[in-house]
Motif scaffolding. Structure first.
Motif, PDB file in Angstrom:
ATOM      1  N   ILE A 160       0.845  -1.190   0.000  1.00  0.00           N
ATOM      2  CA  ILE A 160       0.000   0.000   0.000  1.00  0.00           C
ATOM      3  C   ILE A 160       0.880   1.239   0.000  1.00  0.00           C
ATOM      4  O   ILE A 160       1.729   1.403   0.882  1.00  0.00           O
ATOM      5  CB  ILE A 160      -0.936   0.025   1.223  1.00  0.00           C
ATOM      6  N   THR A 161       0.691   2.091  -0.992  1.00  0.00           N
ATOM      7  CA  THR A 161       1.365   3.391  -1.046  1.00  0.00           C
ATOM      8  C   THR A 161       0.318   4.460  -0.809  1.00  0.00           C
ATOM      9  O   THR A 161      -0.647   4.564  -1.573  1.00  0.00           O
ATOM     10  CB  THR A 161       2.045   3.607  -2.410  1.00  0.00           C
ATOM     11  N   MET A 162       0.487   5.233   0.256  1.00  0.00           N
ATOM     12  CA  MET A 162      -0.559   6.193   0.587  1.00  0.00           C
ATOM     13  C   MET A 162       0.007   7.552   0.987  1.00  0.00           C
ATOM     14  O   MET A 162       1.043   7.649   1.648  1.00  0.00           O
ATOM     15  CB  MET A 162      -1.469   5.648   1.698  1.00  0.00           C
ATOM     16  N   HIS A 163      -0.704   8.577   0.549  1.00  0.00           N
ATOM     17  CA  HIS A 163      -0.378   9.956   0.902  1.00  0.00           C
ATOM     18  C   HIS A 163      -0.615  10.158   2.395  1.00  0.00           C
ATOM     19  O   HIS A 163      -1.461   9.488   2.997  1.00  0.00           O
ATOM     20  CB  HIS A 163      -1.250  10.899   0.086  1.00  0.00           C
ATOM     21  N   ARG A 164       0.093  11.089   2.985  1.00  0.00           N
ATOM     22  CA  ARG A 164      -0.055  11.340   4.420  1.00  0.00           C
ATOM     23  C   ARG A 164      -1.447  11.844   4.788  1.00  0.00           C
ATOM     24  O   ARG A 164      -1.858  11.741   5.944  1.00  0.00           O
ATOM     25  CB  ARG A 164       1.006  12.356   4.883  1.00  0.00           C
ATOM     26  N   GLU A 165      -2.165  12.388   3.826  1.00  0.00           N
ATOM     27  CA  GLU A 165      -3.506  12.873   4.099  1.00  0.00           C
ATOM     28  C   GLU A 165      -4.584  11.911   3.591  1.00  0.00           C
ATOM     29  O   GLU A 165      -5.746  12.298   3.441  1.00  0.00           O
ATOM     30  CB  GLU A 165      -3.717  14.260   3.482  1.00  0.00           C
ATOM     31  N   ALA A 166      -4.203  10.676   3.321  1.00  0.00           N
ATOM     32  CA  ALA A 166      -5.179   9.657   2.921  1.00  0.00           C
ATOM     33  C   ALA A 166      -5.644   8.887   4.155  1.00  0.00           C
ATOM     34  O   ALA A 166      -4.991   8.892   5.204  1.00  0.00           O
ATOM     35  CB  ALA A 166      -4.571   8.708   1.898  1.00  0.00           C
TER      36      ALA A 166
END
Length: 316
Positions: A160-166
């Motif tokens: 999982i690659t996720m933005h800090r605001e996701a």
């Protein structure tokens, strides 16, 4: 001369076949690939969809009530469907999901996943998830249980690659056999590697479950014997709301959910704070899948409440 021509033709044909095979392999690396984003009205819609046997998804639908119009317009709901009888030896399933900025998806399974017997000791099935969550997107995934039949072997990886605001809610429930038949811990192995990283590739969270069936020394212990069903839930909050106060409130709610469930059923539930104070990691053990499913739904609703969103619709 004939030799040179034959060599050139053979080389060209081999090159073309190799190119076609590589192209086909690239297209079929995953049986299910979804890309979702927001339309001009702010609703989450499917932008790209690729499906191949045995995986598919239902038509997109929306199930929010009218109390929070913004939440209703944002979130999409999908059922993942598997038209095969389950996972067999040497099966390899790939699932890719990408959420564009602002999109919200709740993904559920239509039915449990059965991992069938694999008499050949050198064979196993594989499942691979590749997830990408961009800024302000949210993925909620509460799948139906994995059922590990006798002599089965499953290796699963989740990247999982996720933005800090996701935001993320990622669940899993594992049944160590067909419990109604008295089949418990007769599978060979279940290996699950989960990794969450930031868009720059920096790792943030990683966990590996290496569960053995036959030969497991702890199967007869009171801990495993009374509550054989295992559940894992990862709750990641957007950085903007992952405050100390919010996490404390969420942790207290999860503890209360576990205590209330334990009063009427055989279940143990505990949580710990994720790295960087970004969310909670929840582990559960129970005598039945139903109790874990109910607890996980309540935990997800707690997160939604903290974010000012509607609870899960009845029936999901």
């Amino acid at each position: 001369m004939t030799s040179q021509v034959t060599s050139q033709v053979t080389s060209q044909v081999t090159s073309q076949v190799s190119s076609q095979v590589s192209s086909q392999a690239a297209l079929t690396r995953s049986q299910l690939s979804l890309e979702l984003g927001c339309n001009a009205s702010g609703q989450t819609v499917l932008q790209k969809r690729y499906m191949a046997y045995p995986l598919s998804v239902s038509p997109l639908f929306r199930r929010e009530d009218n109390s929070l119009a913004k939440a209703r317009s944002k979130r999409a709901y999908l059922y993942r469907m598997n038209t095969s009888p389950g996972l067999l030896a040497e099966d390899a399933l790939g699932i890719e999901i990408q959420l564009a900025p602002g999109s919200q998806l709740y993904l559920a399974d239509q039915s449990a996943t059965k991992v069938h017997q694999m008499p050949d000791l050198d064979t196993y099935a594989t499942v691979k998830y590749d997830i990408k969550l961009e800024a302000d997107s949210t993925l909620e995934f509460l799948p139906e249980p994995l059922i590990l039949f006798e002599n089965s072997d499953l290796q699963q990886t989740t990247n999982i690659t996720m933005h800090r605001e996701a935001g993320l809610c990622w669940g899993e429930i594992v049944l160590p056999g067909r419990l109604a038949r008295g089949e418990v811990y007769q599978f060979r192995k279940y290996l699950n590697k989960t990794r969450i990283q930031f868009p720059n590739g920096k790792p943030w969270f990683a966990e590996t479950i290496n569960l053995t069936g036959k030969g497991n020394r702890f199967v007869q212990s009171p801990l495993f014997a009374s509550d054989p069903v295992l559940g894992t839930l990862i709750l990641v909050l957007p950085k903007a709301i992952a405050t100390t106060t919010t996490l404390k409130a969420l942790s207290d709610q999860i503890d209360q959910i576990g205590q209330t469930a334990a009063e009427t059923a055989s279940i143990s539930l505990a949580s710990s704070i994720l790295p960087g104070n970004r969310g909670l990691f929840v582990r559960a053990m129970s005598a039945t899948t139903r109790e874990i499913q109910l607890c996980f739904r309540q935990a997800l609703n707690s997160v939604r409440s903290l974010r000012g969103q509607n609870p899960l619709p009845y029936g999901l």
